[in-house]
Design a protein around this motif. Structure first.
Motif, PDB file in Angstrom:
ATOM      1  N   GLY A  87      29.428 -27.406  29.943  1.00 12.85           N
ATOM      2  CA  GLY A  87      28.635 -28.590  30.247  1.00 12.85           C
ATOM      3  C   GLY A  87      28.223 -28.621  31.891  1.00 12.85           C
ATOM      4  N   GLY A 136      26.580 -31.280  33.095  1.00 12.79           N
ATOM      5  CA  GLY A 136      26.181 -32.728  33.697  1.00 12.79           C
ATOM      6  C   GLY A 136      26.744 -32.953  35.147  1.00 12.79           C
ATOM      7  N   ARG A 137      26.690 -34.053  35.310  1.00  7.24           N
ATOM      8  CA  ARG A 137      27.091 -34.553  36.847  1.00  7.24           C
ATOM      9  C   ARG A 137      28.498 -34.079  37.058  1.00  7.24           C
ATOM     10  N   PHE A 138      29.499 -34.242  36.389  1.00  9.09           N
ATOM     11  CA  PHE A 138      30.843 -33.824  36.343  1.00  9.09           C
ATOM     12  C   PHE A 138      30.738 -32.026  36.343  1.00  9.09           C
ATOM     13  N   ASP A 195      25.771 -24.228  29.683  1.00  9.33           N
ATOM     14  CA  ASP A 195      25.266 -25.140  28.793  1.00  9.33           C
ATOM     15  C   ASP A 195      24.220 -24.928  27.791  1.00  9.33           C
ATOM     16  N   LYS A 196      24.196 -25.640  26.946  1.00  4.98           N
ATOM     17  CA  LYS A 196      22.914 -25.426  25.878  1.00  4.98           C
ATOM     18  C   LYS A 196      21.751 -25.919  26.368  1.00  4.98           C
ATOM     19  N   LEU A 252      19.268 -27.257  32.913  1.00  2.00           N
ATOM     20  CA  LEU A 252      20.743 -27.475  33.765  1.00  2.00           C
ATOM     21  C   LEU A 252      21.251 -26.194  34.186  1.00  2.00           C
ATOM     22  N   ALA A 288      24.005 -21.370  26.385  1.00  2.00           N
ATOM     23  CA  ALA A 288      25.091 -21.028  25.135  1.00  2.00           C
ATOM     24  C   ALA A 288      25.590 -22.144  24.430  1.00  2.00           C
ATOM     25  N   ASP A 289      25.696 -22.054  23.406  1.00  2.00           N
ATOM     26  CA  ASP A 289      26.321 -23.259  22.458  1.00  2.00           C
ATOM     27  C   ASP A 289      27.834 -22.848  22.252  1.00  2.00           C
ATOM     28  N   CYS A 290      28.478 -23.630  23.040  1.00  2.00           N
ATOM     29  CA  CYS A 290      30.060 -23.167  23.169  1.00  2.00           C
ATOM     30  C   CYS A 290      30.791 -23.765  22.029  1.00  2.00           C
ATOM     31  N   THR A 291      30.137 -23.998  21.069  1.00  2.00           N
ATOM     32  CA  THR A 291      30.994 -24.504  19.777  1.00  2.00           C
ATOM     33  C   THR A 291      30.993 -23.288  18.881  1.00  2.00           C
ATOM     34  N   ALA A 332      33.599 -29.802  30.169  1.00  2.00           N
ATOM     35  CA  ALA A 332      33.112 -31.019  30.890  1.00  2.00           C
ATOM     36  C   ALA A 332      31.929 -31.689  29.793  1.00  2.00           C
ATOM     37  N   ILE A 333      32.153 -31.697  28.658  1.00  2.00           N
ATOM     38  CA  ILE A 333      31.365 -32.337  27.677  1.00  2.00           C
ATOM     39  C   ILE A 333      31.834 -33.852  27.293  1.00  2.00           C
ATOM     40  N   GLY A 334      30.973 -34.611  27.409  1.00  2.00           N
ATOM     41  CA  GLY A 334      31.660 -36.081  27.166  1.00  2.00           C
ATOM     42  C   GLY A 334      31.091 -36.686  25.901  1.00  2.00           C
ATOM     43  N   ASP A 335      29.677 -37.026  26.063  1.00  2.00           N
ATOM     44  CA  ASP A 335      29.257 -37.381  24.932  1.00  2.00           C
ATOM     45  C   ASP A 335      29.214 -37.079  23.437  1.00  2.00           C
ATOM     46  N   LYS A 348      37.615 -32.796  29.607  1.00  2.00           N
ATOM     47  CA  LYS A 348      37.360 -34.234  29.957  1.00  2.00           C
ATOM     48  C   LYS A 348      37.296 -35.278  28.755  1.00  2.00           C
TER      49      LYS A 348
HETATM   50  P1  ATP Z   1      28.281 -36.097  32.961  1.00  2.00           P
HETATM   51  O1  ATP Z   1      29.000 -37.627  32.961  1.00  2.00           O
HETATM   52  O2  ATP Z   1      29.167 -35.129  33.426  1.00  2.00           O
HETATM   53  O3  ATP Z   1      26.873 -36.163  33.450  1.00  2.00           O
HETATM   54  P2  ATP Z   1      28.571 -36.634  30.249  1.00  2.00           P
HETATM   55  O4  ATP Z   1      29.827 -37.028  30.135  1.00  2.00           O
HETATM   56  O5  ATP Z   1      27.448 -37.519  29.827  1.00  2.00           O
HETATM   57  O6  ATP Z   1      28.215 -35.893  31.493  1.00  2.00           O
HETATM   58  P3  ATP Z   1      27.289 -34.943  28.230  1.00  2.00           P
HETATM   59  O7  ATP Z   1      26.106 -35.235  28.798  1.00  2.00           O
HETATM   60  O8  ATP Z   1      27.755 -35.557  27.095  1.00  2.00           O
HETATM   61  O9  ATP Z   1      28.686 -35.368  29.289  1.00  2.00           O
HETATM   62  O10 ATP Z   1      27.756 -33.593  28.372  1.00  2.00           O
HETATM   63  C1  ATP Z   1      27.618 -32.541  29.664  1.00  2.00           C
HETATM   64  C2  ATP Z   1      26.785 -31.435  29.226  1.00  2.00           C
HETATM   65  O11 ATP Z   1      27.456 -30.778  28.245  1.00  2.00           O
HETATM   66  C3  ATP Z   1      25.540 -31.627  28.874  1.00  2.00           C
HETATM   67  O12 ATP Z   1      24.476 -31.176  30.082  1.00  2.00           O
HETATM   68  C4  ATP Z   1      25.308 -30.919  27.550  1.00  2.00           C
HETATM   69  O13 ATP Z   1      23.841 -30.119  27.428  1.00  2.00           O
HETATM   70  C5  ATP Z   1      26.367 -29.896  27.667  1.00  2.00           C
HETATM   71  N1  ATP Z   1      26.729 -29.666  26.210  1.00  2.00           N
HETATM   72  C6  ATP Z   1      27.000 -30.616  24.981  1.00  2.00           C
HETATM   73  N2  ATP Z   1      27.092 -29.864  23.915  1.00  2.00           N
HETATM   74  C7  ATP Z   1      27.207 -28.694  24.323  1.00  2.00           C
HETATM   75  C8  ATP Z   1      27.650 -27.270  23.508  1.00  2.00           C
HETATM   76  N3  ATP Z   1      27.884 -27.173  22.224  1.00  2.00           N
HETATM   77  N4  ATP Z   1      27.474 -25.976  24.350  1.00  2.00           N
HETATM   78  C9  ATP Z   1      27.162 -26.093  25.609  1.00  2.00           C
HETATM   79  N5  ATP Z   1      26.799 -27.237  26.256  1.00  2.00           N
HETATM   80  C10 ATP Z   1      27.029 -28.394  25.666  1.00  2.00           C
END
Ligand code: ATP
Length: 140
Positions: A9, A11-13, A32-33, A37, A51-54, A73-76, A99
């Motif tokens: 993941g 994202g910003r974090f 990241d998928k 990014l 990569a899809d890390c699931t 570091a995946i949140g949403d 996270k």
């Molecule tokens: P941040 O606050 O760090 O910006 P966030 O908490 O909003 O992030 P998300 O945007 O949900 O978190 O996820 C962070 C990253 O994880 C995204 O760039 C997303 O593409 C990536 N991500 C989500 N699902 C997967 C997955 N299955 N495999 C790889 N990466 C993934």
């Protein structure tokens, strides 16, 4: 000691974490998928891959079990966060940090084996609240 981190993941974090680990001399495989990014991180991380890390077979092929640390570091997408954390523990990554968006998410991450659960927004709020309350702070 040089450590091997897998950061899932970007994202910003996840991206600021990756940069900091690299600056401190560690190896980081950044995943990241989202292709854009990954491209943004390609010149910074040791390796950066889409990569899809699931997907267990993907994590296995990437040699997840050779890493000393995994950071989710995946949140949403709470389901993806839970699955990736579970898979890293099943693949026997010794230290997995994940996270959490909220207490319930964090509770699930702990139950499935995360070694460390972090709540960045909550913890930054506490830190800033304490800093702003400090007597040492004359004016802000
Ligand atoms: P941040 O606050 O760090 O910006 P966030 O908490 O909003 O992030 P998300 O945007 O949900 O978190 O996820 C962070 C990253 O994880 C995204 O760039 C997303 O593409 C990536 N991500 C989500 N699902 C997967 C997955 N299955 N495999 C790889 N990466 C993934």
């Amino acid at each position: 000691m040089r450590k091997q981190f897998m950061v899932i993941g970007l994202g910003r974090f996840g991206s600021s974490l990756t940069k900091t680990l690299i600056e401190n001399g560690h190896e980081v495989l950044a995943l990241d998928k989202n292709e854009q990014l990954v491209q943004d991180m390609a010149s910074i991380a040791t390796h950066a891959l889409v990569a899809d890390c699931t997907d267990e077979s993907v994590l296995r092929e990437l040699g997840a079990s050779n890493f000393t640390h995994g950071i989710v570091a995946i949140g949403d997408d709470i389901q993806a966060s839970i699955l990736a954390t579970l898979l890293l523990k099943e693949l026997q990554v010794p230290k997995v940090t994940a996270k959490a968006r909220n207490e319930m998410h964090g509770k699930v991450l702990s139950k499935i084996g995360a070694d460390h659960v972090i709540y960045p927004e909550r913890d930054m709020g506490i830190r800033l609240g304490n800093q702003l309350s400090s007597d040492n702070l004359i004016d802000y």
